[in-house]
Design an enzyme around this catalytic site. Structure first.
Site, short mmCIF file in Angstrom:
data_model
loop_
_atom_site.label_atom_id
_atom_site.label_comp_id
_atom_site.label_asym_id
_atom_site.label_seq_id
_atom_site.Cartn_x
_atom_site.Cartn_y
_atom_site.Cartn_z
CG HIS A 17 -1.81 5.64 2.32
ND1 HIS A 17 -2.39 5.31 1.12
CD2 HIS A 17 -2.41 6.80 2.71
CE1 HIS A 17 -3.30 6.21 0.81
NE2 HIS A 17 -3.34 7.14 1.75
CB CYS B 130 -0.89 0.00 1.24
SG CYS B 130 -1.84 1.54 1.44
#
Lengths: 264, 264
Positions: free
Chosen positions: A185, A183
């Site tokens: 993030h 991911c």
């Protein structure tokens, strides 16, 4: 040569980790970024909704006349990359294959883990790609739904962040030598993740790996930006507060950022 | 996934340096190699002839049902890569852009030299690509027409080789910090070239750089070979003596090679 910008899409600010790596490796390329923070996180939404939101971002980037689109979002890649790629006549890159390939090369003991959003883990696409390329590898996966909200609220250095990361990753500690940050993030939480997993565990940043591929594809399709005019005008768009976006972006990219809020 | 082989073409045995790197980086991919040794070196021939010979090799590889074609030959890349790439519906890679990109990243003092065949140097394509990407770099180039015959006659360790390399490269010594081996035959002379240029000069192997791109494009087009059936059957073809080819190939690749002589 092609002096148009490269488009990046993400559910929020996570894709900035890919942009940061782009600016390091390919400092002459221009960026148009769209982060759908008002609807983040994508990872726990139904597939059909993620698909629709992703297409909205793709169409927005196309309206900005980009020469390539980078899915700087694992969830969007898992759900819609193949479809979008097959429908557009510009190159469309995802973050999953570069991350999977890098992990296969990195592991010494043949034990890999993938962390991502609920959707990315449920899609099982990382395991699928890793095991297609290398069936003998043992692949664990773990959804970390609490990580994105921490990053989107700019709390990556808080004690809450440390506690959440520790509790979430506990089942993987000591189990693998390679961990895919599945991911975009998650690199913003990298110091804490590394600390919890141990220094000997290789963290694979799927976004950074993806930039190597961007470079190769710019060459292959002969669409590098000429270095003649060095005045770059990066553009950042968010569907939420531009102030909040700028704060995270400036902190992460270490350049002044003036994003604009738009509605998709 | 796509279990068909990757096709490699070269004017002779030089492209084996690319194959060696492929076998190291992508050990699960299968190879079909065609080396046109009976008509090597290409580098001093007229453009139209090189173009025709290259198409003959391309068509031969297509008849072997390859999923991708790699121009493991700088001369053929300079003359015919763009044309062939635009006409085929499988990916076609050349060695020039990967080599140029790697050199730009490698140089610290902004001074690069390119060595290649007469045709590659005359085409000026390396300089063009380097300077498009990075106009401020100083680029020298030097044709080394005597190098390919040394490699094709398997005399890379002879005292003649040392003398020829020394005399040819003398004008470049001390002038640059990065040297592009702009011909896939030249890595077979690498120890001598490094010795003449000095250990501080970075040698860029255009073929090895190209394999990184092969890996990315296999991912991008989703045509990696599955690892399920590991029995690889590489095929090598030459237009000259298969015995001479096998000797160089076995020595270089460190595997048993049984090539077949064909007429294009």
């Amino acid at each position: 040569m092609d002096n148009r910008p490269i488009g990046f899409l993400d559910s929020g600010v996570g894709g900035l980790t890919v942009v940061k790596e782009l600016m390091r490796q390919l400092p002459d390329e221009e960026v148009v970024y769209i982060g759908d923070s008002s609807r983040a996180p994508y990872g726990s939404r139904p597939v059909e909704q993620i698909r629709k939101f992703t297409w909205e971002m793709v169409n927005f980037l196309l309206s900005k006349n980009v020469k390539m689109i980078v899915f700087a979002c694992n969830t969007a890649t898992a759900v819609a990359w193949e479809e979008v790629k097959s429908k557009l006549d510009i190159p469309v890159l995802g973050v999953i294959l570069p991350g999977a390939s890098a992990a296969i090369k990195a592991t010494q003991i043949g034990k890999i883990a993938i962390i991502g959003t609920v959707m990315t883990i449920k899609s099982d696409i990382y395991r699928e790609k890793v095991q297609l390329l290398s069936p003998s590898l043992a692949v664990k996966s773990l959804a970390c739904p609490k990580f994105v909200p921490i990053v989107e609220s700019n709390e990556t250095k808080s004690s809450v962040a440390k506690k959440v990361v520790y509790q979430t990753l506990k089942p993987l500690v000591g189990q693998v030598d390679t961990l895919i940050l599945g991911c975009t993030h998650y690199p913003l939480l990298r110091p804490i993740i590394q600390n919890v997993m141990g220094n000997e565990v290789k963290l694979i940043d799927s976004g950074a790996e993806c930039v190597r591929d961007i470079s190769v594809l710019l060459n292959y399709f002969e669409i590098n930006r000429e270095r003649i005019d060095l005045k770059l005008r990066h553009q950042f768009f968010t569907t939420a507060s531009s102030q909040a976006f700028d704060q995270i972006a400036e902190n992460w990219l270490q350049i002044p950022v003036k994003s604009r809020t738009i509605k998709l």
